[in-house]
Design a protein around this motif. Sequence first.
Motif, mmCIF file in Angstrom:
data_model
loop_
_atom_site.group_PDB
_atom_site.id
_atom_site.type_symbol
_atom_site.label_atom_id
_atom_site.label_comp_id
_atom_site.label_asym_id
_atom_site.label_seq_id
_atom_site.Cartn_x
_atom_site.Cartn_y
_atom_site.Cartn_z
ATOM 1 N N UNK A 138 0.865 -1.173 0.000
ATOM 2 C CA UNK A 138 0.000 0.000 0.000
ATOM 3 C C UNK A 138 0.907 1.230 0.000
ATOM 4 N N UNK A 139 0.677 2.147 -0.928
ATOM 5 C CA UNK A 139 1.504 3.340 -1.031
ATOM 6 C C UNK A 139 0.653 4.578 -0.801
ATOM 7 N N UNK A 140 1.108 5.436 0.116
ATOM 8 C CA UNK A 140 0.430 6.714 0.358
ATOM 9 C C UNK A 140 0.936 7.723 -0.652
ATOM 10 N N UNK A 141 0.049 8.544 -1.171
ATOM 11 C CA UNK A 141 0.461 9.621 -2.061
ATOM 12 C C UNK A 141 1.274 10.637 -1.257
ATOM 13 N N UNK A 142 2.222 11.323 -1.896
ATOM 14 C CA UNK A 142 3.061 12.282 -1.170
ATOM 15 C C UNK A 142 2.225 13.326 -0.430
ATOM 16 N N UNK A 143 2.611 13.615 0.795
ATOM 17 C CA UNK A 143 1.966 14.664 1.575
ATOM 18 C C UNK A 143 0.586 14.334 2.108
ATOM 19 N N UNK A 144 0.162 13.081 2.008
ATOM 20 C CA UNK A 144 -1.171 12.732 2.490
ATOM 21 C C UNK A 144 -1.097 12.117 3.878
ATOM 22 N N UNK A 145 -2.178 12.251 4.585
ATOM 23 C CA UNK A 145 -2.301 11.628 5.897
ATOM 24 C C UNK A 145 -3.742 11.155 6.040
ATOM 25 N N UNK A 146 -3.997 10.304 7.014
ATOM 26 C CA UNK A 146 -5.375 9.820 7.182
ATOM 27 C C UNK A 146 -6.335 10.965 7.495
ATOM 28 N N UNK A 147 -7.560 10.815 7.029
ATOM 29 C CA UNK A 147 -8.600 11.791 7.356
ATOM 30 C C UNK A 147 -9.075 11.606 8.793
ATOM 31 N N UNK A 148 -8.951 10.383 9.294
ATOM 32 C CA UNK A 148 -9.390 10.069 10.643
ATOM 33 C C UNK A 148 -8.467 9.005 11.218
ATOM 34 N N UNK B 120 -17.458 -1.415 3.172
ATOM 35 C CA UNK B 120 -16.907 -1.517 1.819
ATOM 36 C C UNK B 120 -17.182 -2.907 1.270
ATOM 37 N N UNK B 121 -17.130 -3.013 -0.051
ATOM 38 C CA UNK B 121 -17.275 -4.306 -0.711
ATOM 39 C C UNK B 121 -15.986 -4.639 -1.435
ATOM 40 N N UNK B 122 -15.671 -5.956 -1.491
ATOM 41 C CA UNK B 122 -14.465 -6.402 -2.190
ATOM 42 C C UNK B 122 -14.601 -7.870 -2.568
ATOM 43 N N UNK B 123 -13.635 -8.331 -3.358
ATOM 44 C CA UNK B 123 -13.549 -9.752 -3.674
ATOM 45 C C UNK B 123 -12.705 -10.493 -2.643
ATOM 46 N N UNK B 124 -11.908 -9.765 -1.851
ATOM 47 C CA UNK B 124 -10.992 -10.387 -0.898
ATOM 48 C C UNK B 124 -11.429 -10.128 0.534
ATOM 49 N N UNK B 125 -10.872 -10.912 1.445
ATOM 50 C CA UNK B 125 -11.077 -10.670 2.863
ATOM 51 C C UNK B 125 -10.106 -9.597 3.326
ATOM 52 N N UNK B 126 -9.770 -9.603 4.624
ATOM 53 C CA UNK B 126 -8.760 -8.675 5.116
ATOM 54 C C UNK B 126 -7.427 -9.030 4.488
ATOM 55 N N UNK B 127 -6.708 -8.015 4.026
ATOM 56 C CA UNK B 127 -5.444 -8.199 3.328
ATOM 57 C C UNK B 127 -4.326 -7.619 4.183
ATOM 58 N N UNK B 128 -3.259 -8.393 4.398
ATOM 59 C CA UNK B 128 -2.077 -7.871 5.070
ATOM 60 C C UNK B 128 -1.401 -6.910 4.100
ATOM 61 N N UNK B 129 -1.094 -5.699 4.571
ATOM 62 C CA UNK B 129 -0.465 -4.713 3.685
ATOM 63 C C UNK B 129 0.837 -4.196 4.284
ATOM 64 N N UNK B 130 1.824 -4.017 3.421
ATOM 65 C CA UNK B 130 3.058 -3.314 3.761
ATOM 66 C C UNK B 130 2.862 -1.890 3.282
ATOM 67 N N UNK B 131 3.102 -0.927 4.160
ATOM 68 C CA UNK B 131 2.844 0.475 3.827
ATOM 69 C C UNK B 131 4.153 1.172 3.500
ATOM 70 N N UNK B 132 4.127 1.923 2.397
ATOM 71 C CA UNK B 132 5.291 2.724 2.022
ATOM 72 C C UNK B 132 4.817 4.104 1.577
ATOM 73 N N UNK B 133 5.733 5.065 1.590
ATOM 74 C CA UNK B 133 5.416 6.438 1.170
ATOM 75 C C UNK B 133 5.887 6.610 -0.260
ATOM 76 N N UNK B 134 5.043 7.156 -1.113
ATOM 77 C CA UNK B 134 5.417 7.438 -2.496
ATOM 78 C C UNK B 134 6.286 8.684 -2.490
ATOM 79 N N UNK B 135 7.480 8.572 -3.005
ATOM 80 C CA UNK B 135 8.408 9.721 -3.005
ATOM 81 C C UNK B 135 8.466 10.417 -4.349
ATOM 82 N N UNK B 136 7.540 10.134 -5.235
ATOM 83 C CA UNK B 136 7.592 10.763 -6.565
ATOM 84 C C UNK B 136 6.969 12.128 -6.549
#
Length: 166
Positions: free
Chosen positions: A39-49, A150-166
């Motif tokens: 999972x990659x966060x867009x530059x300069x973003x933070x959670x809304x909550x 939310x709806x999806x085809x998958x259950x809970x997904x383990x995610x590795x989080x990284x920051x997008x530096x572009x």
Amino acid sequence: MEKCQELILDDVIRIDIYRSEDIRFSVPFNATAVTHATCTNAPGTSPMLVMRLQDDSTSDVVMDPAPKIQVTEKRENSGLVRTHTLEAVISEGFGTVQSAIDAVAEDDTVAIMTTYEGVHYAIIPFPNTGTVSLTDSRQQAHTQTVKYTAQSFSGLVVVDISQDNS
């Protein structure tokens, strides 16, 4: 035929709600049976909550231990569709929560959960299905419930989080 399962997430210490446009997953939303992703966060973003347990003094929004998630599975023409409903009871920070929910009322959202061990879980939602709302809790005085759906085809997904530096 619908199948429903409810899990108590007793090891979750934090729930972050992001705008979907601020998060990118390494797999598409329509991938099935996904168990791990980046999972990659867009530059300069933070959670809304951000909701955290009470023992974390840095949080404006305090959630009770052990949020719940209910997953309902239904066979559709497109495949097995899972509807996820994540609920966290909060006891402090009502104004902060309401402001955040008002800010994302028209937006698609993503919930990312963090455990004591630092493992991150997410639901990779179909577009326009990630919603967040706030309701009064009747079972306890002075609490409210934040509900993410939310709806999806998958259950809970383990995610590795990284920051997008572009």
